[in-house]
Design a protein around this motif. Structure first.
Motif, PDB file in Angstrom:
ATOM      1  N   THR A  90      -6.405   1.540  -1.353  1.00  0.00           N
ATOM      2  CA  THR A  90      -5.277   0.616  -1.341  1.00  0.00           C
ATOM      3  C   THR A  90      -5.676  -0.757  -0.825  1.00  0.00           C
ATOM      4  O   THR A  90      -5.102  -1.262   0.128  1.00  0.00           O
ATOM      5  CB  THR A  90      -4.136   1.195  -0.494  1.00  0.00           C
ATOM      6  OG1 THR A  90      -4.624   1.408   0.838  1.00  0.00           O
ATOM      7  CG2 THR A  90      -3.639   2.501  -1.065  1.00  0.00           C
ATOM      8  N   ARG A  97      -2.201  12.477  -3.424  1.00  0.00           N
ATOM      9  CA  ARG A  97      -1.907  11.147  -2.897  1.00  0.00           C
ATOM     10  C   ARG A  97      -3.197  10.341  -2.761  1.00  0.00           C
ATOM     11  O   ARG A  97      -4.198  10.847  -2.269  1.00  0.00           O
ATOM     12  CB  ARG A  97      -1.215  11.239  -1.533  1.00  0.00           C
ATOM     13  CG  ARG A  97       0.220  11.725  -1.627  1.00  0.00           C
ATOM     14  CD  ARG A  97       0.961  11.466  -0.326  1.00  0.00           C
ATOM     15  NE  ARG A  97       2.341  11.912  -0.412  1.00  0.00           N
ATOM     16  CZ  ARG A  97       3.333  11.188  -0.904  1.00  0.00           C
ATOM     17  NH1 ARG A  97       3.087   9.981  -1.363  1.00  0.00           N
ATOM     18  NH2 ARG A  97       4.565  11.651  -0.937  1.00  0.00           N
ATOM     19  N   PRO A  98      -3.176   9.069  -3.194  1.00  0.00           N
ATOM     20  CA  PRO A  98      -4.361   8.228  -3.022  1.00  0.00           C
ATOM     21  C   PRO A  98      -4.671   8.036  -1.542  1.00  0.00           C
ATOM     22  O   PRO A  98      -3.776   8.046  -0.699  1.00  0.00           O
ATOM     23  CB  PRO A  98      -3.951   6.894  -3.671  1.00  0.00           C
ATOM     24  CG  PRO A  98      -2.761   7.209  -4.514  1.00  0.00           C
ATOM     25  CD  PRO A  98      -2.087   8.365  -3.865  1.00  0.00           C
ATOM     26  N   SER A  99      -5.933   7.859  -1.224  1.00  0.00           N
ATOM     27  CA  SER A  99      -6.311   7.609   0.161  1.00  0.00           C
ATOM     28  C   SER A  99      -6.118   6.142   0.491  1.00  0.00           C
ATOM     29  O   SER A  99      -5.996   5.292  -0.390  1.00  0.00           O
ATOM     30  CB  SER A  99      -7.776   7.990   0.370  1.00  0.00           C
ATOM     31  OG  SER A  99      -8.615   7.090  -0.337  1.00  0.00           O
ATOM     32  N   HIS A 100      -6.107   5.823   1.791  1.00  0.00           N
ATOM     33  CA  HIS A 100      -5.966   4.436   2.209  1.00  0.00           C
ATOM     34  C   HIS A 100      -7.126   3.579   1.716  1.00  0.00           C
ATOM     35  O   HIS A 100      -6.990   2.375   1.550  1.00  0.00           O
ATOM     36  CB  HIS A 100      -5.873   4.360   3.733  1.00  0.00           C
ATOM     37  CG  HIS A 100      -4.536   4.793   4.253  1.00  0.00           C
ATOM     38  ND1 HIS A 100      -4.308   5.038   5.582  1.00  0.00           N
ATOM     39  CD2 HIS A 100      -3.362   5.019   3.624  1.00  0.00           C
ATOM     40  CE1 HIS A 100      -3.044   5.399   5.755  1.00  0.00           C
ATOM     41  NE2 HIS A 100      -2.459   5.396   4.575  1.00  0.00           N
ATOM     42  N   TYR A 135       1.334   8.529  -6.849  1.00  0.00           N
ATOM     43  CA  TYR A 135       1.590   9.954  -6.644  1.00  0.00           C
ATOM     44  C   TYR A 135       2.617  10.468  -7.642  1.00  0.00           C
ATOM     45  O   TYR A 135       2.492  11.555  -8.193  1.00  0.00           O
ATOM     46  CB  TYR A 135       2.073  10.191  -5.215  1.00  0.00           C
ATOM     47  CG  TYR A 135       2.342  11.645  -4.887  1.00  0.00           C
ATOM     48  CD1 TYR A 135       1.310  12.575  -4.866  1.00  0.00           C
ATOM     49  CD2 TYR A 135       3.629  12.077  -4.581  1.00  0.00           C
ATOM     50  CE1 TYR A 135       1.545  13.902  -4.558  1.00  0.00           C
ATOM     51  CE2 TYR A 135       3.874  13.407  -4.269  1.00  0.00           C
ATOM     52  CZ  TYR A 135       2.834  14.317  -4.260  1.00  0.00           C
ATOM     53  OH  TYR A 135       3.074  15.624  -3.955  1.00  0.00           O
ATOM     54  N   HIS A 138       0.824  -1.214   0.000  1.00  0.00           N
ATOM     55  CA  HIS A 138       0.000   0.000   0.000  1.00  0.00           C
ATOM     56  C   HIS A 138       0.853   1.257   0.000  1.00  0.00           C
ATOM     57  O   HIS A 138       0.546   2.237  -0.679  1.00  0.00           O
ATOM     58  CB  HIS A 138      -0.993  -0.011   1.174  1.00  0.00           C
ATOM     59  CG  HIS A 138      -0.659   0.922   2.288  1.00  0.00           C
ATOM     60  ND1 HIS A 138       0.050   0.526   3.396  1.00  0.00           N
ATOM     61  CD2 HIS A 138      -0.909   2.250   2.449  1.00  0.00           C
ATOM     62  CE1 HIS A 138       0.206   1.561   4.206  1.00  0.00           C
ATOM     63  NE2 HIS A 138      -0.346   2.609   3.665  1.00  0.00           N
ATOM     64  N   LYS A 139       1.966   1.251   0.732  1.00  0.00           N
ATOM     65  CA  LYS A 139       2.856   2.413   0.752  1.00  0.00           C
ATOM     66  C   LYS A 139       3.502   2.614  -0.617  1.00  0.00           C
ATOM     67  O   LYS A 139       3.594   3.748  -1.123  1.00  0.00           O
ATOM     68  CB  LYS A 139       3.928   2.216   1.829  1.00  0.00           C
ATOM     69  CG  LYS A 139       5.035   3.274   1.845  1.00  0.00           C
ATOM     70  CD  LYS A 139       4.516   4.653   2.191  1.00  0.00           C
ATOM     71  CE  LYS A 139       5.670   5.654   2.275  1.00  0.00           C
ATOM     72  NZ  LYS A 139       5.200   7.038   2.506  1.00  0.00           N
ATOM     73  N   GLU A 150       0.966   3.891  -3.130  1.00  0.00           N
ATOM     74  CA  GLU A 150       0.726   5.315  -2.897  1.00  0.00           C
ATOM     75  C   GLU A 150       1.819   6.164  -3.536  1.00  0.00           C
ATOM     76  O   GLU A 150       1.546   7.168  -4.200  1.00  0.00           O
ATOM     77  CB  GLU A 150       0.659   5.567  -1.390  1.00  0.00           C
ATOM     78  CG  GLU A 150       0.233   6.963  -0.999  1.00  0.00           C
ATOM     79  CD  GLU A 150       0.133   7.109   0.510  1.00  0.00           C
ATOM     80  OE1 GLU A 150       1.181   7.300   1.145  1.00  0.00           O
ATOM     81  OE2 GLU A 150      -0.982   7.017   1.039  1.00  0.00           O
TER      82      GLU A 150
END
Length: 392
Positions: A303, A297-300, A289, A281-282, A285
């Motif tokens: 993800t 930045r995509p939200s959690h 980005y 997920h990190k 992101e």
């Protein structure tokens, strides 16, 4: 996921930083650990993250210039910088993480098996097009990460640094500054006189050169002329996003493989592969980005349901002289145990199709075993022997 009473990690490792201060801002593990383990999905691995730093790519590149010593590599570097005016995006950052070795665990034999593919090609770093897929490429690392990138040889490790040139700046940063990660892909056991693998993963670097290595690979690079180099050079525009797993294979063995050697290889691969899955997920992101024009930045919430693909090849089978069947079997097992969705072996050609077929057969027989120790003992009974280095 059920908790276990035993530890998932070996004892702490030793890492000595170098005595200078950083010239750039660094996001450190205190913040990054929470960003990487933002949910409870991999909580049992949380303390396995030994070190982590996130660096702005442009700041890194401008403050820690690559130091290519070989004239041919300088020529390639000058083509990129002087002719094409390369500079990383000011909005892009890279993440470098170092991991304690995880003790391999067979989670369940009821899971779907990892998809295993063999392709007679080389890394091309092209995405499969699914934004929920996080792809990782093995760096056939030295125990001192990127230590020989500036020299005359152009093997797999050096080629990745030349094509993803900000990795050269990362190397300069690691050896010039006080940092928490260090450059070692191998550490020392805290209580025993032995080495332990400490894989280093690099998220969100970028490939900006596509070098045709047909006539300039390995030891053929240093004597190549400028015309050959110019012909081999191709700018990658826009750059390709690349995520790397840097692990060093064992080397210079002889005779049949021992229990300790096989266990080391399995632990090394399992740790690197599982860490890649944990970082999904990190890394997603950061990758998104870097490629978004609006830099949001995509939200959690975005993800979820990631697929992890590992791209590998003849890791440890060139200069290091490992047995091809051992290296295929152990990587397939590690990917299966780590619940990696897909592993792709890029074999360059069909020269070793017999080794591939035998390795696949062995893997199918071993993948449903319940105990790692039993798997290793069965591999030992195959009496597979070390091969000779090809000196590249």
């Amino acid at each position: 996921m059920a908790t276990r009473s035993h530890t998932r990690f070996t004892d702490d490792i030793f890492c000595t930083p170098v005595p200078t201060t950083s010239n750039i801002q660094v996001k450190t593990i205190d913040i990054l650990r929470n960003e990487i383990f933002f949910s409870n999905l991999y909580e049992e691995y949380r303390q396995g993250l030994f070190a982590a730093e996130e660096l702005n790519s442009k700041d890194l590149y401008e403050n820690y210039l690559p130091n290519f010593e070989n004239q041919n590599k300088l020529f390639i570097f000058d083509l990129l910088n002087n002719k094409h005016k390369y500079l990383p995006s000011p909005n892009k950052s890279i993440l470098i993480t170092r991991w304690k070795p995880f003790i391999p665990i067979i989670e369940s034999n009821s899971q779907l098996s990892t998809i295993i593919k063999f392709q007679d090609d080389i890394f091309n770093y092209k995405s499969d097009g699914n934004i929920q897929t996080i792809e990782w490429y093995l760096n056939f690392a030295n125990n001192d990460l990127f230590a020989y990138y500036g020299g005359p040889l152009l093997a797999q490790d050096e080629l990745q640094v030349l094509e993803c040139v900000e990795l050269a700046s990362l190397r300069q940063y690691l050896i010039q500054t006080i940092n928490t990660v260090g450059s070692r892909t191998v550490g020392s056991h805290a209580h025993k006189n032995k080495s332990v693998p400490t894989p280093i993963l690099i998220s969100n670097t970028e490939r900006v050169i596509d070098l045709d290595t047909k006539d300039i690979y390995g030891n053929a690079f240093a004597p190549a002329n400028k015309e050959q180099l110019q012909h081999a050079f191709k700018l990658v525009d826009p750059p390709q996003v690349v995520n790397l797993i840097a692990i060093e294979a064992p080397s210079n063995g002889e005779g049949c493989y021992t229990y300790e050697q096989i266990n080391y290889i399995l632990t090394n691969c399992y740790t690197g592969f599982k860490a890649a899955q944990i970082l999904a997920h990190k890394t997603y992101e950061m990758n998104r980005y870097a490629s978004n024009s609006d830099h949001q930045r995509p939200s959690h919430n975005e993800t979820n349901n990631f697929r992890t693909i590992i791209h590998t090849g003849w890791w440890g089978c060139g200069a290091y002289g490992n047995n091809r069947q051992i290296m295929l079997i152990t990587q397939m097992l590690a990917a299966h145990w780590a619940q990696i969705d897909e592993i792709i072996f890029h074999t360059q050609n069909n020269e070793h199709s017999k080794d591939i077929a035998i390795s696949q057969t062995v893997f199918e027989k071993l993948k449903d075993e319940q105990q790692v120790k039993e798997v290793i003992n069965k591999i030992i009974k195959l009496n597979l022997e070390w091969e000779k280095s090809n000196n590249t």
